[in-house]
Design a protein around this motif. Structure first.
Motif, mmCIF file in Angstrom:
data_model
loop_
_atom_site.group_PDB
_atom_site.id
_atom_site.type_symbol
_atom_site.label_atom_id
_atom_site.label_comp_id
_atom_site.label_asym_id
_atom_site.label_seq_id
_atom_site.Cartn_x
_atom_site.Cartn_y
_atom_site.Cartn_z
ATOM 1 N N TYR A 1 69.773 48.572 -3.415
ATOM 2 C CA TYR A 1 68.699 48.422 -4.401
ATOM 3 C C TYR A 1 67.464 47.774 -3.777
ATOM 4 C CZ TYR A 1 71.985 49.897 -7.921
ATOM 5 O OH TYR A 1 72.879 50.642 -8.648
ATOM 6 N N VAL A 2 67.679 46.727 -3.002
ATOM 7 C CA VAL A 2 66.554 46.050 -2.361
ATOM 8 C C VAL A 2 65.784 47.020 -1.461
ATOM 9 C CG1 VAL A 2 65.924 44.277 -0.678
ATOM 10 C CG2 VAL A 2 67.552 43.744 -2.504
ATOM 11 N N ASN A 3 66.502 47.793 -0.681
ATOM 12 C CA ASN A 3 65.835 48.756 0.211
ATOM 13 C C ASN A 3 65.074 49.810 -0.586
ATOM 14 O OD1 ASN A 3 66.818 47.448 2.468
ATOM 15 N ND2 ASN A 3 68.615 48.764 2.661
ATOM 16 N N ASN A 4 65.639 50.219 -1.706
ATOM 17 C CA ASN A 4 64.952 51.216 -2.525
ATOM 18 C C ASN A 4 63.661 50.641 -3.102
ATOM 19 O OD1 ASN A 4 64.964 53.893 -3.904
ATOM 20 N ND2 ASN A 4 65.047 52.615 -5.730
ATOM 21 N N TRP A 5 63.709 49.403 -3.580
ATOM 22 C CA TRP A 5 62.481 48.786 -4.107
ATOM 23 C C TRP A 5 61.433 48.644 -3.015
ATOM 24 C CZ3 TRP A 5 66.195 44.851 -6.648
ATOM 25 C CH2 TRP A 5 66.619 45.347 -7.890
ATOM 26 N N LYS A 6 61.860 48.313 -1.815
ATOM 27 C CA LYS A 6 60.887 48.189 -0.721
ATOM 28 C C LYS A 6 60.263 49.552 -0.406
ATOM 29 C CE LYS A 6 62.705 44.056 1.579
ATOM 30 N NZ LYS A 6 63.287 43.514 2.838
ATOM 31 N N ARG A 7 61.059 50.616 -0.473
ATOM 32 C CA ARG A 7 60.485 51.955 -0.264
ATOM 33 C C ARG A 7 59.436 52.271 -1.323
ATOM 34 N NH1 ARG A 7 65.961 53.449 1.095
ATOM 35 N NH2 ARG A 7 66.325 54.109 -1.052
ATOM 36 N N LEU A 8 59.578 51.669 -2.493
ATOM 37 C CA LEU A 8 58.624 51.895 -3.571
ATOM 38 C C LEU A 8 57.386 51.006 -3.456
ATOM 39 C CD1 LEU A 8 61.134 52.205 -6.555
ATOM 40 C CD2 LEU A 8 59.717 54.046 -5.601
ATOM 41 N N GLY A 9 57.367 50.131 -2.456
ATOM 42 C CA GLY A 9 56.190 49.314 -2.217
ATOM 43 C C GLY A 9 56.306 47.865 -2.623
ATOM 44 N N PHE A 10 57.464 47.443 -3.138
ATOM 45 C CA PHE A 10 57.639 46.038 -3.459
ATOM 46 C C PHE A 10 57.813 45.238 -2.165
ATOM 47 C CE2 PHE A 10 58.899 48.205 -7.367
ATOM 48 C CZ PHE A 10 58.160 47.484 -8.304
ATOM 49 N N THR A 11 57.344 44.016 -2.185
ATOM 50 C CA THR A 11 57.347 43.177 -0.985
ATOM 51 C C THR A 11 58.628 42.344 -0.896
ATOM 52 O OG1 THR A 11 56.319 41.292 -2.093
ATOM 53 C CG2 THR A 11 54.842 42.990 -1.192
ATOM 54 N N ASP A 12 58.790 41.689 0.256
ATOM 55 C CA ASP A 12 59.920 40.775 0.416
ATOM 56 C C ASP A 12 59.883 39.695 -0.659
ATOM 57 O OD1 ASP A 12 60.884 42.120 2.625
ATOM 58 O OD2 ASP A 12 59.914 40.795 4.084
ATOM 59 N N ALA A 13 58.695 39.211 -0.965
ATOM 60 C CA ALA A 13 58.566 38.168 -1.993
ATOM 61 C C ALA A 13 58.982 38.694 -3.366
ATOM 62 C CB ALA A 13 57.132 37.650 -2.032
ATOM 63 N N ASP A 14 58.669 39.955 -3.656
ATOM 64 C CA ASP A 14 59.038 40.549 -4.948
ATOM 65 C C ASP A 14 60.552 40.596 -5.130
ATOM 66 O OD1 ASP A 14 56.455 41.142 -5.975
ATOM 67 O OD2 ASP A 14 56.358 42.954 -4.731
ATOM 68 N N VAL A 15 61.279 40.908 -4.042
ATOM 69 C CA VAL A 15 62.713 41.158 -4.171
ATOM 70 C C VAL A 15 63.568 39.942 -3.830
ATOM 71 C CG1 VAL A 15 62.412 43.626 -3.743
ATOM 72 C CG2 VAL A 15 62.907 42.110 -1.814
#
Length: 285
Positions: free
Chosen positions: A207-221
């Protein structure tokens, strides 16, 4: 004439996702509100014994699994359950399968290969591709879903992900994302409920990797999740605002959106009742 096996499952525009089996009377109420399907999560057991009681108390509602975990539910037993249900209630059950989470599965070594082997076994047991879907987030598994099933059931995603998935798999593949909702105009309360639900997934790499692919940052996740992330995956506000957010999935290519109501079982039917009108659903008498 179109080959019936190539037709997408027809579950209507909106369905309901729950963390365990609904009671048959709840399912009947959900159907009367105009929702087309109930998706049962929580990695149900391979016997799928909860399905027939729900189907027996409804007329046209589809029951889907969201999802059967391939590590805990043997393919042969799941196939037997599929055929038992299909014989009794033709065309009203959709089998969703997936690999679960690497952090919580000791045997999780080669998940993609294990999923392929599981699908091979379902093929051997004559579970048709047209009546199964795959939990998919990343491109590789989305492509597998397009090739080996009716389509994909992405979980904890955004309309942007839905648009990317549609572009990847093409127009003929069934796409049924899940989206969480809190019917409250109190943003602080809604985000707290959202974080209570999403927090578990902030420790899961897929899930974390998928959110990062969508443009969310390390801080977001990072736990507990930024407001930006929580607002993206948990719709809140008025019924009209939530309906507008869910409709974005349809606008971006979803065939069917599965709605998970947060806040407890007592919120399920009241929230779905409030949403039905703004979602454009037609109540059944």
């Amino acid at each position: 004439m179109t080959n019936p096996s190539l037709l997408k499952p027809d579950l209507g525009r909106y369905g309901v996702w729950t963390g365990g089996p609904v009671k048959p009377e709840q399912a009947a109420a959900i159907e009367k509100l105009g929702y087309g399907a109930v998706w049962v999560g929580g990695s149900p057991a391979a016997d799928l014994s909860f399905v027939e009681p729900i189907l027996s108390q409804t007329e046209n509602l589809t029951v889907a699994t969201g999802i059967v975990n391939i590590w805990s539910a043997p393919a042969d037993e799941v196939a037997e359950s599929y055929h038992r249900i299909e014989k009794a209630y033709p065309g009203r059950f959709l089998l969703g399968v997936g690999v679960g989470h690497p952090e919580h599965t000791q045997e999780y070594t080669k998940p993609y290969e294990a999923l392929v082997s599981y699908l091979d076994r379902l093929d051997d047991k004559h579970v048709p591709t047209s009546r199964r879907v795959i939990a998919a987030l990343g491109p590789k598994v989305l492509q597998l879903a397009a090739q080996r099933s009716a389509g994909a059931h992405p979980y904890l995603t955004t309309p942007e992900h839905t648009g990317q998935a549609r572009n990847l798999v093409g127009p003929t593949v069934f796409l049924a994302p899940e989206h969480k909702v809190v019917l409250s105009t109190d943003s602080e309360e809604a985000r707290k409920l959202g974080r209570d639900s999403v927090g578990f997934y902030l420790g899961l790499s897929n899930y974390v990797n998928n959110w990062k692919r969508l443009g969310f940052t390390d801080a977001d996740v990072e736990k507990p999740g930024s407001d930006k992330l929580i607002d993206a995956v948990v719709a809140h506000g008025t019924a009209e605002a939530i309906a507008a957010r869910l409709a974005e999935h349809l606008d971006d290519g979803a065939d069917h959106v599965t709605i998970q109501v947060l806040g407890g079982w007592d919120k399920l039917l009241p929230t779905l009742t409030e949403l039905a009108g703004p979602l454009g659903l037609t109540a059944k008498s």
